[in-house]
Design an enzyme around this catalytic site. Structure first.
Site, PDB file in Angstrom:
ATOM      1  N   HIS A  89      51.117  82.515  13.654  1.00  6.71           N
ATOM      2  CA  HIS A  89      51.721  81.255  13.206  1.00  6.71           C
ATOM      3  C   HIS A  89      50.834  80.588  12.173  1.00  6.71           C
ATOM      4  O   HIS A  89      49.616  80.801  12.136  1.00  6.71           O
ATOM      5  CB  HIS A  89      51.974  80.313  14.379  1.00  6.71           C
ATOM      6  CG  HIS A  89      50.726  79.709  14.966  1.00  6.71           C
ATOM      7  ND1 HIS A  89      50.174  78.532  14.491  1.00  6.71           N
ATOM      8  CD2 HIS A  89      49.915  80.121  15.968  1.00  6.71           C
ATOM      9  CE1 HIS A  89      49.092  78.244  15.183  1.00  6.71           C
ATOM     10  NE2 HIS A  89      48.908  79.185  16.089  1.00  6.71           N
ATOM     11  N   CYS A  90      51.469  79.788  11.307  1.00  3.68           N
ATOM     12  CA  CYS A  90      50.730  78.954  10.360  1.00  3.68           C
ATOM     13  C   CYS A  90      50.861  77.512  10.835  1.00  3.68           C
ATOM     14  O   CYS A  90      51.100  77.266  12.010  1.00  3.68           O
ATOM     15  CB  CYS A  90      51.267  79.146   8.938  1.00  3.68           C
ATOM     16  SG  CYS A  90      52.993  78.654   8.747  1.00  3.68           S
ATOM     17  N   ALA A  91      50.735  76.556   9.946  1.00  2.54           N
ATOM     18  CA  ALA A  91      50.765  75.146  10.354  1.00  2.54           C
ATOM     19  C   ALA A  91      52.133  74.707  10.867  1.00  2.54           C
ATOM     20  O   ALA A  91      52.234  73.833  11.716  1.00  2.54           O
ATOM     21  CB  ALA A  91      50.349  74.258   9.180  1.00  2.54           C
ATOM     22  N   THR A  92      53.196  75.328  10.338  1.00  7.01           N
ATOM     23  CA  THR A  92      54.536  74.867  10.698  1.00  7.01           C
ATOM     24  C   THR A  92      55.466  75.966  11.186  1.00  7.01           C
ATOM     25  O   THR A  92      56.487  75.675  11.800  1.00  7.01           O
ATOM     26  CB  THR A  92      55.225  74.203   9.481  1.00  7.01           C
ATOM     27  OG1 THR A  92      55.290  75.164   8.414  1.00  7.01           O
ATOM     28  CG2 THR A  92      54.454  72.981   9.016  1.00  7.01           C
ATOM     29  N   ARG A  93      55.129  77.252  10.941  1.00  4.23           N
ATOM     30  CA  ARG A  93      56.090  78.338  11.186  1.00  4.23           C
ATOM     31  C   ARG A  93      55.551  79.421  12.100  1.00  4.23           C
ATOM     32  O   ARG A  93      54.375  79.782  12.019  1.00  4.23           O
ATOM     33  CB  ARG A  93      56.495  78.971   9.855  1.00  4.23           C
ATOM     34  CG  ARG A  93      57.425  78.138   9.017  1.00  4.23           C
ATOM     35  CD  ARG A  93      57.437  78.608   7.587  1.00  4.23           C
ATOM     36  NE  ARG A  93      56.225  78.171   6.877  1.00  4.23           N
ATOM     37  CZ  ARG A  93      55.732  78.776   5.819  1.00  4.23           C
ATOM     38  NH1 ARG A  93      56.317  79.850   5.335  1.00  4.23           N
ATOM     39  NH2 ARG A  93      54.643  78.325   5.238  1.00  4.23           N
TER      40      ARG A  93
END
Length: 456
Positions: free
Chosen positions: A25-29
Site C-alpha cells: 500500500h501507499c499513502a492512499t491506495r
C-alpha cells in the site's frame, strides 16, 4: 469500520486468495498484482465501505481507501491471503513481470528518480533563496552567506551522478555502493567540472590510442544511467562465475575497473550526445510550437498519467535542469493536474449522490496539492465527461504557461506546492503561474458544468 470484514469481502471480489500475487500500500491506495484481473468484480468493490475508487494501471490493480484507512485494510488483507512477508522489492518484481516493455521502462525510471526528488527540491529552494539575497542585496556580494548558500544549493546537482548511480544500481539489481562509486568516478575532481564553468576547455589524456577529454559529468543524467546499467550487468555476471571464497575481493575490483574504463572511454561521451540530443529536440519543440505545444502537452498529460508512463519524465526534467538550468515541462504538467482538481470540484457541487460528494471534494483538493490519482480514477474518469473537461482545462492552462515562459528550478512538485520552486525564478514567473493555475482550474470547472455527467 470493520477492517477484517472489508478484507474478507475484498478477497472474494478479487477472485480468491489464489488470484492475488502481491499486495502493498501507499499513502492512499491498496496496490495489488493479480494473476487474472478479469476475475475482479469492479462494481461490487467500488460499493464496499471505505472504498473511494478502484482502477487498473500499469500492471497493478489499485483500490483507493484514503490516508489512515488503507494501512489498516492492508494489515487485515495480507493476513487473509497469506502475504504478510511480501515487501516492496518483491512487489516490484511481481509487478514488472505483468508490464509491457514501455510500462516496465517507465516504472524503472520512476523507481530511480522519485527517491532523488527531495534532494532536487531542496536545491531548488536554496537556489531561490540565494537568488533573492543577491537580487534584493540583503547581504554583501562577498558575504559568507552567499558563499555557503552557493555551496549548499549546487551540491545536489554536482553529485547528481552519484545519487543516480546509487539509486539506479539498486533498481538494476547491482550493489548500490558500487553504483555510487561509478558516479564518483564520473565526477572526480581530476575531471573538469562543466557544471557552472561555462566555456572552460578540458585537457586531453592519451591512453591506448584514445584521446580522452578530461571532462566530468557533474549534473548529467543519461551517461550515469547507461554506466550503472552496464556495471550491474558486469557485476551480476561475475557473481555467477567467481567462487564465493574470493567473491568479495574479485567481483567489486573487476566490476569497477571494467565499468570505469567503459564509462570514461565510451559511455560518458555517447551518453552526453544522447542527453544533449533529447534537450535540443525538446527545446526545438518548445520554441517552435510555443503555446500550441503547451496546449497539446497539457491536454494529453492526464491520459499519460493513466498509463503510469509520466513518472519517466523525471529523467527528462533532470536533464533539462542540468543542461539549461530550468524546467519548462513541469508547469505544463501542473496545469493538467490542477485542472483535474477543478473538474472534481465541479462534480462535487453538481453531484446529487452523497458518496460521490464524499469522494470528489477531498480528491479535488488532493489534485491541487499535486496528487491526481484519486480524482482521476475515483471521480473524473469514472464519469468520463469530467475527465474530458479536465483535459480541456489542462490544455488551456498549459498553453498559457508556455506562452508566458513559466519555468521551475526543480522537479517533483505540482499544484500549490510548486509555488515554492516557481517563485525563485522571479515575480513575473510566479504571477503567471498563478494565473495559469486559475485558468486551468476555472476552465475545467466550467467545462464540467456545461458538459455535465450521468451518475450511476
Amino acid at each position: 469500520m470493520n477492517y477484517e470484514h472489508i478484507a474478507k469481502q475484498l478477497v472474494s471480489l478479487l477472485g480468491g486468495k489464489e488470484n492475488v500475487i502481491s499486495a502493498v500500500h501507499c499513502a492512499t491506495r491498496l496496490r495489488l498484482v493479480l494473476k487474472d484481473e478479469k476475475k475482479v468484480d469492479q462494481q461490487a468493490i467500488e460499493q464496499l465501505d471505505g472504498v473511494k475508487g478502484a482502477f487498473s494501471s500499469s500492471g497493478q490493480y489499485q483500490i483507493i481507501f484514503g490516508t489512515g484507512v488503507v494501512n489498516k485494510v492492508h494489515e487485515q488483507f495480507v493476513k487473509e491471503v497469506g502475504l504478510q512477508n511480501v515487501n516492496a522489492d518483491v512487489h516490484q518484481q511481481a509487478l514488472k513481470q505483468k508490464m509491457n516493455p514501455l510500462a516496465r521502462l517507465a516504472k524503472t525510471l520512476s523507481n530511480i528518480f522519485v527517491p532523488i526528488i527531495p534532494a532536487i527540491v531542496a536545491s531548488g529552494l536554496l537556489m531561490g533563496l540565494l537568488g533573492m539575497m543577491k537580487a534584493f542585496k540583503w547581504v554583501a556580494p562577498d558575504s559568507a552567506w552567499i558563499v555557503l548558500l552557493d555551496m549548499f544549493s549546487s551540491a545536489a546537482f554536482i553529485i547528481l551522478p552519484i545519487l543516480i548511480g546509487y539509486s539506479a544500481a539498486k533498481e538494476f539489481g547491482g550493489n548500490p555502493f558500487l553504483g555510487a562509486v561509478i558516479g564518483g568516478i564520473m565526477t572526480h575532481p581530476a575531471l573538469l567540472n562543466p557544471w557552472g564553468l561555462g566555456s572552460a576547455e578540458p585537457e586531453y589524456l592519451h591512453f591506448l590510442g584514445f584521446n580522452i577529454a578530461m571532462i566530468g559529468y557533474q549534473g548529467t543524467v543519461i551517461p550515469i544511467l547507461f554506466a550503472t546499467y552496464v556495471m550491474s550487468k558486469i557485476e551480476k555476471s561475475l557473481r555467477k562465475v567467481v567462487p564465493h571464497a574470493v567473491d568479495l575481493l574479485v567481483t567489486p575490483f573487476v566490476t569497477v575497473i571494467l565499468t570505469g574504463f567503459t564509462a570514461i572511454l565510451l559511455i560518458g561521451p555517447l551518453g552526453n550526445i544522447v542527453g544533449k540530443g533529447i534537450t535540443t529536440t525538446l527545446n526545438f519543440v518548445y520554441d517552435t510550437g510555443g503555446a500550441l505545444a503547451g496546449l497539446i502537452f497539457g491536454g494529453l498529460y492526464s491520459m499519460i498519467v493513466i498509463t503510469g508512463v509520466h513518472h519517466s519524465f523525471h529523467a527528462i526534467e533532470a536533464g533539462l535542469l542540468a543542461d539549461i538550468g530550468k524546467n519548462y515541462l513541469l508547469p505544463i504538467w501542473s496545469m493538467a493536474n490542477v485542472a483535474q482538481g477543478g473538474a472534481g470540484l465541479a462534480v462535487f457541487l453538481k453531484s446529487k449522490r452523497t458518496k460521490t460528494k464524499e469522494i470528489a471534494l477531498p480528491a479535488a483538493f488532493s489534485a491541487f496539492l499535486g496528487i491526481t490519482e484519486p480524482v482521476i480514477f475515483g471521480v473524473n474518469l469514472k464519469y468520463r465527461k469530467p475527465f474530458i473537461a479536465a483535459a480541456i482545462g489542462g490544455a488551456v492552462g498549459g498553453a498559457y504557461v508556455v506562452f508566458t515562459n513559466v519555468v521551475a528550478n526543480a522537479y517533483g512538485l505540482t499544484g500549490i506546492p510548486m509555488i515554492a520552486i516557481v517563485a525563485p525564478m522571479g515575480m513575473a514567473n510566479l504571477i503567471n503561474y498563478l494565473i495559469g493555475f486559475a485558468i486551468a482550474v476555472g476552465t475545467a470547472f466550467v467545462a464540467t458544468w456545461i458538459l455535465g455527467f450521468k451518475e450511476e
